[in-house]
Design a protein around this motif. Structure first.
Motif, PDB file in Angstrom:
ATOM      1  N   ILE A  96      18.331 -12.293 -53.092  1.00  0.00           N
ATOM      2  CA  ILE A  96      18.958 -11.616 -51.955  1.00  0.00           C
ATOM      3  C   ILE A  96      19.600 -12.663 -51.059  1.00  0.00           C
ATOM      4  O   ILE A  96      19.452 -13.871 -51.280  1.00  0.00           O
ATOM      5  N   SER A  97      20.290 -12.190 -50.029  1.00  0.00           N
ATOM      6  CA  SER A  97      20.919 -13.113 -49.089  1.00  0.00           C
ATOM      7  C   SER A  97      20.635 -12.677 -47.654  1.00  0.00           C
ATOM      8  O   SER A  97      20.643 -11.489 -47.337  1.00  0.00           O
ATOM      9  N   LEU A  98      20.333 -13.654 -46.821  1.00  0.00           N
ATOM     10  CA  LEU A  98      20.206 -13.443 -45.372  1.00  0.00           C
ATOM     11  C   LEU A  98      21.259 -14.359 -44.746  1.00  0.00           C
ATOM     12  O   LEU A  98      20.963 -15.486 -44.348  1.00  0.00           O
ATOM     13  N   ASP A 125      19.720  -7.529 -38.401  1.00  0.00           N
ATOM     14  CA  ASP A 125      20.455  -6.647 -39.324  1.00  0.00           C
ATOM     15  C   ASP A 125      20.437  -7.176 -40.763  1.00  0.00           C
ATOM     16  O   ASP A 125      20.430  -6.395 -41.712  1.00  0.00           O
ATOM     17  N   ASP A 126      20.442  -8.511 -40.914  1.00  0.00           N
ATOM     18  CA  ASP A 126      20.308  -9.107 -42.260  1.00  0.00           C
ATOM     19  C   ASP A 126      19.013  -8.626 -42.926  1.00  0.00           C
ATOM     20  O   ASP A 126      18.996  -8.263 -44.097  1.00  0.00           O
ATOM     21  N   THR A 157      17.253  -5.925 -42.117  1.00  0.00           N
ATOM     22  CA  THR A 157      17.307  -4.471 -42.345  1.00  0.00           C
ATOM     23  C   THR A 157      18.005  -4.174 -43.671  1.00  0.00           C
ATOM     24  O   THR A 157      17.538  -3.355 -44.465  1.00  0.00           O
ATOM     25  N   ARG A 158      19.122  -4.869 -43.916  1.00  0.00           N
ATOM     26  CA  ARG A 158      19.838  -4.697 -45.192  1.00  0.00           C
ATOM     27  C   ARG A 158      18.954  -5.123 -46.359  1.00  0.00           C
ATOM     28  O   ARG A 158      18.855  -4.426 -47.365  1.00  0.00           O
ATOM     29  N   ALA A 159      18.291  -6.273 -46.222  1.00  0.00           N
ATOM     30  CA  ALA A 159      17.457  -6.783 -47.316  1.00  0.00           C
ATOM     31  C   ALA A 159      16.334  -5.793 -47.644  1.00  0.00           C
ATOM     32  O   ALA A 159      16.050  -5.544 -48.817  1.00  0.00           O
ATOM     33  N   SER A 166      16.381  -2.695 -47.466  1.00  0.00           N
ATOM     34  CA  SER A 166      16.827  -1.491 -48.164  1.00  0.00           C
ATOM     35  C   SER A 166      16.854  -1.746 -49.673  1.00  0.00           C
ATOM     36  O   SER A 166      16.955  -0.814 -50.463  1.00  0.00           O
ATOM     37  N   GLU A 167      16.733  -3.021 -50.074  1.00  0.00           N
ATOM     38  CA  GLU A 167      16.762  -3.365 -51.501  1.00  0.00           C
ATOM     39  C   GLU A 167      15.411  -3.829 -52.032  1.00  0.00           C
ATOM     40  O   GLU A 167      15.130  -3.671 -53.213  1.00  0.00           O
ATOM     41  N   ASN A 207       8.587  -5.491 -44.064  1.00  0.00           N
ATOM     42  CA  ASN A 207       9.322  -4.661 -43.118  1.00  0.00           C
ATOM     43  C   ASN A 207       8.398  -4.323 -41.943  1.00  0.00           C
ATOM     44  O   ASN A 207       7.192  -4.576 -41.989  1.00  0.00           O
TER      45      ASN A 207
END
Lengths: 485, 95
Positions: free
Chosen positions: A294-296, A384-385, A387-389, A391-392, A455
């Protein structure tokens, strides 16, 4: 006795194999024997501990005992304790005996846990090596020429040397996870707001969070459980029911997705640490987890954003230390201004002064937008980074610190290099997420820490993911030579 | 942004923080290094991004305006450096 788990100790107390008083004496003797080398404690409260132990023994006999009743612990010297000095590692509070208990102190007392004493720490929790303490540095039990990490260095080193089975800590930018990593133990910082900040001396209020140290995730779960919960006296306390952290420990990891943020495995990461973390990733694969890259993308901005937000909040919080109502007061002040200036100048050490100056500057007229507001905007990008991570993936895995414990004095003259030792832990505080560190191997005899980030409110899941790893590895059972008998 | 000794003096005054004149130089160099480090934030485009004050975007919780604390003045003043007749003592402010 000192190597037993918390559930074994609790069973031993209930089965009358030993009393809490005997257990307490066992750890007091270890402190007596070993703390001269380590300097983990600022204040030993042996008499009070023995009296609490006898009270716990009465509760055990009466069948009125909880999971921590009669279990000794050490308390970071940032939590107010009525009747026992709370110095926060500072000359400013060298004479401060709090007139009340922190909520965490009160909760642990009510649980029947036995406080052995108060642990050494960086002054006002500002540091990553425990070298800024007014009471001198703590030594790492794995190599006493090296730092234990900070700011909760005394708590981490004490648990590593088994001077206590449990210790409390606080984490503003990594102050639980980084020392846990450097000392080879388990340390968890929960979601922001989960542990009450009432009576926990404030450093950076929007980031500060209490948490737990123990040898294992299962033991840390027991302590965190007792510390956590809604508290109306803390305006940022989470108003939601408390999960049972031990209930989830045995959950199977099949189907768990673990994300590896590429930004946490780049330049500056020690090769030995990288290899240990890679081996842990393989262990998780064998346990049934699916691993994803993943990416932050804003990760690199976390340290600079933190070094605006934290000093700004600290300069405001520490303005209460004015030599008037409590704490240090200079001799013979000429006037009120001189009383403030000299009490603060003489009471605070160099790193605290640096941060007050940076924070005062960042908040001063004409600079607020450029520094504090900008950092708070970047903070949202960092959040937000994550939060996106999430979701995966379910959990994010990374090294806790870029390198094993460094030498005493090695970074003392260079604040920015010291700040970068928290490069993998700070973003978690800016986002308010829960995270923990567990031991995952050694480099040249020094422990390596593995960080797991969850999370919001996922403390139970994190402890479960850590516990399953500890069932198939024994890094968390290793003891430093010289403290093993 | 690099700070000189005079700037350190001004900031120390704002913070009512005693710094020895001999230390101004080292604080100026430390602070300049820290500020240079945090200035990478300037490169970030934050147009339209709301500042994050609370990680969970929570608001201040309100409670009924009720008396919840007892009067603990005497207890609190026991740990004060100087008190007299229930008052905190400081050097004379008004001549």
């Amino acid at each position: 006795m000192f190597q037993k788990t918390i559930s074994e100790l609790a069973a031993g107390l209930r089965g009358n194999e030993y009393s809490s008083e005997e257990l307490t004496r066992c750890f007091l003797e270890r402190i007596e024997r070993f703390d001269g080398q380590l300097n983990c404690l600022i204040t030993l409260s042996a008499e009070q501990a023995l009296s609490e132990a006898r009270e716990a023994d009465r509760r055990l006999r009466a069948g009125d005992a909880g999971p921590l009743t009669g279990i000794p612990y050490l308390h970071k010297d940032i939590f107010c304790t009525q009747g026992v000095r709370t110095s926060c590692g500072s000359r400013m509070l060298d004479n401060f005996i709090a007139p009340y208990d922190a909520t965490v102190s009160e909760k642990l007392k009510a649980a029947g846990a036995v406080m052995l004493g108060k642990t050494n720490m960086d002054e006002f929790a500002m540091g990553s090596s425990n070298e800024t303490s007014f009471y001198g540095p703590v030594k790492n039990p794995w190599d006493t020429q090296r730092v234990p990490g900070g700011s909760s260095g005394g708590s981490a080193a004490a648990v590593a040397a088994r001077l206590a089975p449990l210790a409390t800590g606080t984490d503003t930018g990594g102050s639980i996870r980084q020392p846990a990593a450097l000392c080879g133990i388990t340390g968890i910082k929960p979601t922001y707001g989960r542990v009450s900040r009432y009576g926990m001396i404030a450093f950076a209020s929007s980031l500060d969070q209490g948490g737990a140290f123990a040898a294992s995730a299962a033991d840390a779960a027991a302590l965190l459980q007792a510390m956590s919960g809604f508290d109306p006296r803390d305006s940022t306390s989470l108003e939601r029911p408390l999960e049972d952290y031990s209930a989830e420990l045995e959950r199977d990891l099949a189907g768990l997705t673990i994300g590896l943020p590429k930004e946490y495995f780049g330049d500056g990461l020690d090769a030995g640490v990288a290899a240990a973390v890679a081996a842990a990733v393989e262990e998780y694969r064998r346990l049934g987890a699916e691993i994803r890259d993943i990416s932050l993308p804003n990760a690199a901005l976390s340290v600079p954003a933190y070094y605006v937000v934290a000093p700004a909040e600290c300069s405001s919080n520490l303005s209460r230390m004015d030599g008037v109502r409590f704490g240090y007061r200079c001799e013979n002040p000429r006037d009120l201004e001189d009383l403030y200036v000299r009490s603060r100048g003489e009471g605070f050490g160099a790193e605290v002064k640096r941060r007050i100056l940076v924070g005062t500057y960042a908040l001063s007229a004409g600079y607020y937008d450029a520094y504090y507001l900008k950092a708070q905007q970047v903070r949202r990008l960092i959040r937000d980074d994550f939060t996106r991570a999430f979701s995966e993936v379910d959990v994010i895995l990374s090294p806790t610190a870029p390198a094993p414990a460094f030498r005493l004095g090695e970074k003392a003259g260079d604040p920015v290099s010291m700040y970068l030792s928290d490069i993998y832990t700070i973003a978690v505080n800016l986002a308010g997420l829960p995270a923990l560190s567990i031991p995952a191997g050694f480099v040249d005899g020094l422990p390596v820490g593995l960080q797991l980030i969850g999370n919001y409110f996922a403390e139970g899941r994190l402890l479960n993911v850590a516990h399953r790893y500890q069932q198939v590895t024994d890094w968390h059972r290793r003891l430093p030579a010289g403290f093993a008998d | 942004m690099s700070l000189d000794k005079e700037a350190v003096g001004r900031i120390a005054h704002l913070a009512r923080l005693g710094v020895d004149a001999g230390e101004f130089e080292s604080y100026a160099s430390n602070l300049s290094a820290i500020l240079a480090f945090v200035e990478q934030l300037e490169q970030v485009d934050t147009e339209g991004v709301a500042p994050l004050a609370h990680p969970l975007d929570a608001c201040q919780r309100l409670r009924p305006d009720e008396v919840t604390e007892a009067d603990c003045r005497d207890q609190f003043q026991q740990i004060a450096p100087r008190v007299e007749a229930g008052l905190y003592l400081v050097p004379k402010v008004i001549e």
